[in-house]
Structures are given as structure tokens and as C-alpha cells.
Scaffold this motif. Structure first.
Motif, PDB file in Angstrom:
ATOM      1  N   ASN A 209       0.851  -1.186   0.000  1.00  0.00           N
ATOM      2  CA  ASN A 209       0.000   0.000   0.000  1.00  0.00           C
ATOM      3  C   ASN A 209       0.892   1.243   0.000  1.00  0.00           C
ATOM      4  O   ASN A 209       1.712   1.414   0.904  1.00  0.00           O
ATOM      5  N   CYS A 215       0.894  -2.437   5.243  1.00  0.00           N
ATOM      6  CA  CYS A 215      -0.170  -3.187   4.572  1.00  0.00           C
ATOM      7  C   CYS A 215       0.343  -3.688   3.229  1.00  0.00           C
ATOM      8  O   CYS A 215       0.851  -2.906   2.424  1.00  0.00           O
ATOM      9  N   ASP A 227      -1.734  -6.364   7.629  1.00  0.00           N
ATOM     10  CA  ASP A 227      -1.801  -4.970   8.066  1.00  0.00           C
ATOM     11  C   ASP A 227      -0.685  -4.625   9.029  1.00  0.00           C
ATOM     12  O   ASP A 227      -0.583  -3.470   9.464  1.00  0.00           O
ATOM     13  N   ASP A 256      -6.602   6.897  -4.237  1.00  0.00           N
ATOM     14  CA  ASP A 256      -7.406   6.366  -3.141  1.00  0.00           C
ATOM     15  C   ASP A 256      -6.824   5.022  -2.722  1.00  0.00           C
ATOM     16  O   ASP A 256      -7.040   4.017  -3.391  1.00  0.00           O
ATOM     17  N   ASN A 258      -7.691   2.934  -0.633  1.00  0.00           N
ATOM     18  CA  ASN A 258      -8.683   1.891  -0.384  1.00  0.00           C
ATOM     19  C   ASN A 258      -9.147   1.202  -1.667  1.00  0.00           C
ATOM     20  O   ASN A 258      -9.755   0.142  -1.608  1.00  0.00           O
ATOM     21  N   ARG A 259      -8.886   1.826  -2.813  1.00  0.00           N
ATOM     22  CA  ARG A 259      -9.268   1.227  -4.089  1.00  0.00           C
ATOM     23  C   ARG A 259      -8.090   0.414  -4.626  1.00  0.00           C
ATOM     24  O   ARG A 259      -7.002   0.932  -4.825  1.00  0.00           O
ATOM     25  N   SER A 279     -11.505  -3.645  -5.321  1.00  0.00           N
ATOM     26  CA  SER A 279     -11.769  -3.598  -3.887  1.00  0.00           C
ATOM     27  C   SER A 279     -11.895  -2.145  -3.467  1.00  0.00           C
ATOM     28  O   SER A 279     -11.159  -1.283  -3.940  1.00  0.00           O
ATOM     29  N   ASP A 280     -12.832  -1.874  -2.555  1.00  0.00           N
ATOM     30  CA  ASP A 280     -12.981  -0.541  -1.982  1.00  0.00           C
ATOM     31  C   ASP A 280     -12.665  -0.524  -0.494  1.00  0.00           C
ATOM     32  O   ASP A 280     -12.925   0.479   0.189  1.00  0.00           O
ATOM     33  N   ASP A 281     -12.101  -1.617   0.021  1.00  0.00           N
ATOM     34  CA  ASP A 281     -11.753  -1.682   1.439  1.00  0.00           C
ATOM     35  C   ASP A 281     -10.276  -2.020   1.641  1.00  0.00           C
ATOM     36  O   ASP A 281      -9.900  -2.724   2.573  1.00  0.00           O
ATOM     37  N   GLY A 282      -9.436  -1.530   0.730  1.00  0.00           N
ATOM     38  CA  GLY A 282      -7.999  -1.703   0.881  1.00  0.00           C
ATOM     39  C   GLY A 282      -7.489  -3.093   0.593  1.00  0.00           C
ATOM     40  O   GLY A 282      -6.374  -3.433   0.980  1.00  0.00           O
ATOM     41  N   ARG A 284      -9.254  -6.050   1.360  1.00  0.00           N
ATOM     42  CA  ARG A 284      -9.786  -7.113   2.220  1.00  0.00           C
ATOM     43  C   ARG A 284     -10.715  -8.028   1.443  1.00  0.00           C
ATOM     44  O   ARG A 284     -10.706  -9.252   1.624  1.00  0.00           O
TER      45      ARG A 284
END
Length: 295
Positions: A209, A215, A227, A256, A258-259, A279-282, A284
Motif C-alpha cells: 500500500n 499493509c 496490516d 485512493d 482503499n481502491r 476492492s474498496d476496502d484496501g 480485504r
């Protein structure tokens, strides 16, 4: 400020220069350099390489280049924190070359020709440097100006990230999602956390990330996420190890974190389907947004 314009990599060129072997006791020479001003490429024709061109209208038109011939690859492209400066890694039958542009891609000049052929990816480092590396190989390079230094990782690399405040501080991801860390520009490494103990025998990618490199996502036959810099790993939905879901690539959005995007082969009703997921939650969980045959 860097313009939001698209640089398109097309193919290749040939070059010459020096590659040296890394020595212990490395100290990075240009910490804390501020990013320079960027300009939009101001030319109708790219010179110095038939491999690379650019577009300023989302691909409707591209700048002309020299005549292309033979089979060529341009895998690596990195924008440096020096104004309007780019690095590219290209490969032809003559070998792998590192090219540099200091006018946002209008003209290119050779930095070096590597002693081995490689589909080299490039990761920018602070102070105008970069690292060049190839997935599933342990040989990689540190690039400082026009000096290219050959390095050797402890195992084959599946992903590489650089501390944005310290070019000598890097992390790599390897098989079974094991992370390693170096504080001396890749000369030596130590374990970071532990492996995922996934039970998988196939791995393709590790992606960090960009806003929080503790992450990381790891993909192969199945997929996993950490994480806490590899201290613990969890499965990523919907990638299923039993169904032989293959994950080839993760890509974090620069705008972003998280994307995240994923390229995968999913086993569905006994049929292997090539898919793009998001994914929109990083990272997950992922959902299918495009599959082979749908569009």
C-alpha cells in the motif's frame, strides 16, 4: 506540480554505460530532495528511442517516434522526484537498457545496458533514484543518477517498495508472502514478520500500500493480506485456494489507497475465467467487475 497526463510505453532502444557491484556500507547521497516542477511534453516527435511515446489526450493521438523493428518490450517506467525526469527499462534482442528523459518524455538518452536480459520493472526512490527489478528473480539494481549498481536479494522478488523519505530503506515481498527489509539500499536484508503459511505452491505478486507499507497484498494460487508488516496474514475474498483461483497482479490506486485492482483467473463452475476485480476496502475483499466474454 506534476500534470495529470498519460505517458504511454510502446517499445524499445539500445544503449551503453556502466554497471557496478554493490559494496557494504552504502550511504544514500541525496536525502530529502524536494520534487521539481513538471511540464507537459512539448514536442511532436520523440527522439532518442523508438520504444517510447506519450499522449496528452487519453490515447486519441500519440507523438511520433522513430521506426520500430523487431520484437521489443518496455516493462519499466518511473517518474522521478526531479522535475520532468523519467526512467524507462526496455528490452530487445540486444539486451536490456535503462533510458532517461529530462524533458517529460520528448527525448531519451541511454544510461546503461545491463549485462543480462530482463523484463525490468522500475520503482522510484527519493532523491532522483530508482530500483530496477524483475518478478521471480533475485537480481535487481539500484539506480543513482547515471550509476547502476547490481544487487542480489536473498530470494526471488515478487514486489518492491521504497520508503518515500529514505531511498536506502526498502522492502521486498517473496514466496509464501514473506517480507524482507533493507536499510542499506539493498546490500543486506533481514526478515520482516513471517510467511503466510498459506499452503500454496504458486506465487506471482506482492504489492505494498503506497500510503501505508505495513499493509501488503500477496497473490498466487489464492491471496493474502497483512496490516502489520507480515506479523499476521489473512485470506482475501473471494480468492479460493481449493478452487485454484490464480491472482497475477494487485494495483493500488494512487488517488485512493482503499481502491485496489486485481487481475485473476477464477475457477467458476468448472471453467477458468479471466477476470478484473476491484476492492474498496484496501484489499480485504474483491468483487468481479469484468470477465472474459462479458465485454
Amino acid at each position: 506540480m506534476r500534470p495529470k497526463k498519460l505517458i504511454v510505453v510502446l517499445t524499445l532502444a539500445v544503449l551503453t554505460a556502466s554497471v557496478v557491484t554493490a559494496q557494504s556500507g552504502y550511504q544514500h547521497g541525496k536525502p530529502g530532495q524536494e520534487p521539481g516542477e513538471w511540464t507537459v511534453p512539448d514536442c511532436d516527435r520523440v527522439t532518442g528511442s523508438p520504444v517510447l511515446t506519450f499522449t496528452t489526450d487519453e490515447g486519441l493521438s500519440v507523438a511520433e517516434t522513430g521506426f520500430l523493428k523487431g520484437t521489443v518490450y518496455a516493462y519499466g517506467l518511473a517518474s522521478l522526484d526531479v522535475g520532468s525526469t523519467l526512467l524507462a527499462a526496455t528490452m530487445t534482442y540486444t539486451g536490456t537498457s535503462i533510458l532517461k528523459s529530462q524533458d517529460a518524455g520528448c527525448s531519451w538518452h541511454p544510461v546503461t545496458t545491463l549485462p543480462e536480459s530482463a523484463l525490468l520493472l522500475l520503482t522510484a526512490a527519493p532523491g532522483g533514484g530508482a530500483y530496477g527489478w524483475e518478478r521471480r528473480r533475485n537480481v535487481f539494481y539500484r539506480i543513482e543518477g547515471d550509476e547502476v549498481i547490481r544487487l542480489v536479494a536473498p530470494v526471488d522478488i515478487l514486489g518492491l517498495a521504497v520508503n518515500p523519505d529514505d531511498a536506502s530503506h526498502i522492502r521486498i515481498g517473496t514466496y509464501d508472502c514473506q517480507l524482507y527489509e533493507s536499510f542499506d539500499g539493498g546490500v543486506s536484508f533481514s526478515y520482516l514478520g513471517g510467511p503466510a503459511n498459506s499452503g500454496s505452491t504458486t506465487f506471482y505478486t506482492v504489492e505494498f500500500n503506497p500510503s501505508n507499507w505495513d499493509c501488503a497484498l500477496c497473490g498466487g494460487k489464492g491471496a493474502w493480506r497483512t496490516d502489520d508488516a507480515g506479523s499476521t496474514w489473512s485470506d482475501i475474498e473471494p480468492f479460493d485456494l481449493e478452487d485454484i483461483d490464480l491472482v497475477y497482479l494487485f494495483e493500488f490506486s494512487e488517488g485512493d489507497p482503499n481502491r485496489v485492482w486485481a487481475r485473476s483467473n477464477l475457477e467458476t463452475m468448472g471453467e477458468n475465467i479471466r477476470c478484473i476485480l476491484t476492492s474498496d476496502d484496501g484489499g480485504r475483499t474483491f468483487t468481479n467487475v469484468l470477465q472474459q466474454g462479458a465485454q
